[in-house]
Design a protein around this motif. Structure first.
Motif, mmCIF file in Angstrom:
data_model
loop_
_atom_site.group_PDB
_atom_site.id
_atom_site.type_symbol
_atom_site.label_atom_id
_atom_site.label_comp_id
_atom_site.label_asym_id
_atom_site.label_seq_id
_atom_site.Cartn_x
_atom_site.Cartn_y
_atom_site.Cartn_z
ATOM 1 N N ARG A 70 8.294 -18.117 3.325
ATOM 2 C CA ARG A 70 8.236 -16.890 4.373
ATOM 3 C C ARG A 70 8.941 -16.374 4.890
ATOM 4 N NH1 ARG A 70 6.099 -20.202 9.583
ATOM 5 N NH2 ARG A 70 8.467 -20.394 9.720
ATOM 6 N N GLU A 71 10.162 -16.197 4.816
ATOM 7 C CA GLU A 71 11.854 -15.966 5.151
ATOM 8 C C GLU A 71 12.183 -15.131 3.663
ATOM 9 O OE1 GLU A 71 11.941 -19.878 7.199
ATOM 10 O OE2 GLU A 71 11.488 -19.399 4.963
ATOM 11 N N GLN A 72 11.899 -14.843 3.196
ATOM 12 C CA GLN A 72 11.585 -14.132 1.912
ATOM 13 C C GLN A 72 10.688 -12.886 1.766
ATOM 14 O OE1 GLN A 72 11.748 -16.972 -1.102
ATOM 15 N NE2 GLN A 72 13.804 -15.977 -1.912
ATOM 16 N N VAL A 73 9.596 -13.344 2.613
ATOM 17 C CA VAL A 73 9.030 -12.110 2.564
ATOM 18 C C VAL A 73 8.396 -11.104 3.426
ATOM 19 C CG1 VAL A 73 6.369 -10.919 3.091
ATOM 20 C CG2 VAL A 73 6.856 -13.479 1.310
ATOM 21 N N GLN A 74 9.520 -9.552 2.942
ATOM 22 C CA GLN A 74 9.621 -7.852 3.428
ATOM 23 C C GLN A 74 8.593 -7.100 2.946
ATOM 24 O OE1 GLN A 74 10.991 -8.159 6.583
ATOM 25 N NE2 GLN A 74 12.159 -9.836 6.269
ATOM 26 N N PHE A 75 7.682 -6.331 4.013
ATOM 27 C CA PHE A 75 6.757 -5.713 3.834
ATOM 28 C C PHE A 75 7.502 -4.194 3.216
ATOM 29 C CE2 PHE A 75 4.224 -9.440 5.289
ATOM 30 C CZ PHE A 75 3.855 -9.580 4.349
ATOM 31 N N THR A 76 6.997 -3.633 2.730
ATOM 32 C CA THR A 76 7.186 -2.293 3.128
ATOM 33 C C THR A 76 5.935 -1.040 2.012
ATOM 34 O OG1 THR A 76 8.718 0.208 1.948
ATOM 35 C CG2 THR A 76 8.204 -1.729 0.619
ATOM 36 N N LYS A 77 6.027 -0.227 2.076
ATOM 37 C CA LYS A 77 5.248 1.356 1.743
ATOM 38 C C LYS A 77 5.504 2.170 1.123
ATOM 39 C CE LYS A 77 2.069 0.474 6.373
ATOM 40 N NZ LYS A 77 2.087 1.285 7.190
ATOM 41 N N ASN A 78 4.521 2.416 -0.520
ATOM 42 C CA ASN A 78 4.841 3.456 -1.510
ATOM 43 C C ASN A 78 4.462 4.857 -0.352
ATOM 44 O OD1 ASN A 78 2.201 4.034 -1.140
ATOM 45 N ND2 ASN A 78 1.590 3.342 -3.204
ATOM 46 N N ARG A 79 5.446 6.025 -1.179
ATOM 47 C CA ARG A 79 4.497 7.164 -0.259
ATOM 48 C C ARG A 79 3.342 7.149 0.580
ATOM 49 N NH1 ARG A 79 3.843 11.494 -3.983
ATOM 50 N NH2 ARG A 79 3.642 11.011 -6.402
ATOM 51 N N PHE A 80 2.630 6.964 -0.085
ATOM 52 C CA PHE A 80 0.976 6.804 0.000
ATOM 53 C C PHE A 80 0.547 6.286 1.008
ATOM 54 C CE2 PHE A 80 0.458 8.340 -4.843
ATOM 55 C CZ PHE A 80 0.570 9.701 -4.377
ATOM 56 N N GLY A 81 1.823 5.137 1.517
ATOM 57 C CA GLY A 81 1.416 4.130 2.452
ATOM 58 C C GLY A 81 0.787 2.810 1.855
ATOM 59 N N PRO B 11 0.812 -0.457 0.800
ATOM 60 C CA PRO B 11 2.029 -2.198 1.765
ATOM 61 C C PRO B 11 2.111 -2.599 0.398
ATOM 62 C CG PRO B 11 -0.631 -2.311 3.023
ATOM 63 C CD PRO B 11 -0.380 -1.359 2.276
ATOM 64 N N MET B 12 3.931 -3.055 -0.247
ATOM 65 C CA MET B 12 4.587 -3.401 -0.987
ATOM 66 C C MET B 12 5.261 -4.142 -0.231
ATOM 67 S SD MET B 12 4.981 0.179 -3.070
ATOM 68 C CE MET B 12 6.012 -0.747 -4.940
ATOM 69 N N LEU B 13 5.871 -5.062 -1.037
ATOM 70 C CA LEU B 13 6.460 -6.402 -1.453
ATOM 71 C C LEU B 13 8.661 -5.962 -1.481
ATOM 72 C CD1 LEU B 13 4.899 -9.405 -2.865
ATOM 73 C CD2 LEU B 13 5.214 -9.307 0.078
ATOM 74 N N GLU B 14 8.704 -6.331 -0.275
ATOM 75 C CA GLU B 14 10.388 -5.170 -0.118
ATOM 76 C C GLU B 14 10.795 -6.743 -1.287
ATOM 77 O OE1 GLU B 14 13.896 -3.597 2.154
ATOM 78 O OE2 GLU B 14 11.954 -4.130 3.004
#
Length: 226
Positions: free
Chosen positions: A64-75, A77-80
């Motif tokens: 759980r602590e390792q999960v961080q989210f980001t987004k691609n240029r179209f929005g 969601p992805m895993l950082e």
């Protein structure tokens, strides 16, 4: 590896359970669900991320602590820090679905309900619309939703959202295979599956690899997120 999960959200689940689960989801999702008007939408959104975290922990060993989210240029969601792991979420009606893989993946779920098939005429290809009308009358609505979930799963796997028009590609659904065409050309980019979750809900998965396994149905009681 392709992992597919589904969870049915019943009204029997105590609201306190959702309140506890809300504490472990991302800050971004907590802020997002504050804008929801209906409690059911909030529950579905919470469980979508919980289902994702269940797969990440169970299948990929990501805590759980390792999960961080980001987004691609179209929005999308992805895993950082885990760019090699792809995921997609969807929820509709009573169901939440999740797909996680080491290859691009898209997943969709829809509730089967009465619909104006003119929607298909407007947004699908002419061949798909004809295929719908060629079905027995009592099967046309379900066939429409099979096409709809397949299209949504493909668009989501590509990660470009509305930048891909729904009538720029088409599907032919056969008993043992689903084919996608771009123009008149058979596309081999992805493999597709459609699942009947119950009598009123359909799910579709689009992935770079073929996975014969059925979608795994889990309950709140047996999720693994710590």
């Amino acid at each position: 590896m392709i992992c597919k999960y589904a969870m049915k959200i019943t009204k029997k689940v105590d609201i306190g359970v959702f309140q506890q689960l809300e504490k472990i989801i991302s800050t971004e999702r907590r802020e997002k669900i504050k804008k929801y008007h209906f409690e059911e939408d909030k529950k579905r959104s919470i469980m979508a991320e919980v289902l994702l975290r269940h797969s990440l922990k169970k299948d990929f060993g990501i805590t759980r602590e390792q999960v961080q989210f980001t987004k691609n240029r179209f929005g999308k969601p992805m895993l950082e820090n885990f760019e090699q792991i792809h995921f997609n979420l969807a929820h509709s009606g009573d169901w939440v679905v999740c797909g996680v893989s080491n290859v691009p993946i898209g997943i969709d779920v829809e509730i089967i309900k009465s619909n104006d098939l003119g929607v298909a005429k407007s947004f699908f290809t002419s061949s798909e619309y004809k295929d719908i009308l060629n079905q027995p009358k009592e099967k046309q609505i379900k066939y429409f939703y099979k096409l709809w979930t397949l299209k949504e799963s493909y668009v989501k796997a590509e990660g470009k959202g509305l930048y891909i028009p729904l009538n720029s590609f088409s599907f032919c659904i056969f008993p043992h295979v689903i084919e996608m065409y771009e123009g008149n050309q058979l596309s081999k980019k992805y493999c597709f599956q459609v699942f009947n979750l119950d009598d009123f809900h359909l799910a579709a998965v689009c992935s770079k690899k073929l996975s014969e396994e059925a979608i795994s149905i889990v309950s709140i009681e047996n999720i693994e997120i710590c």
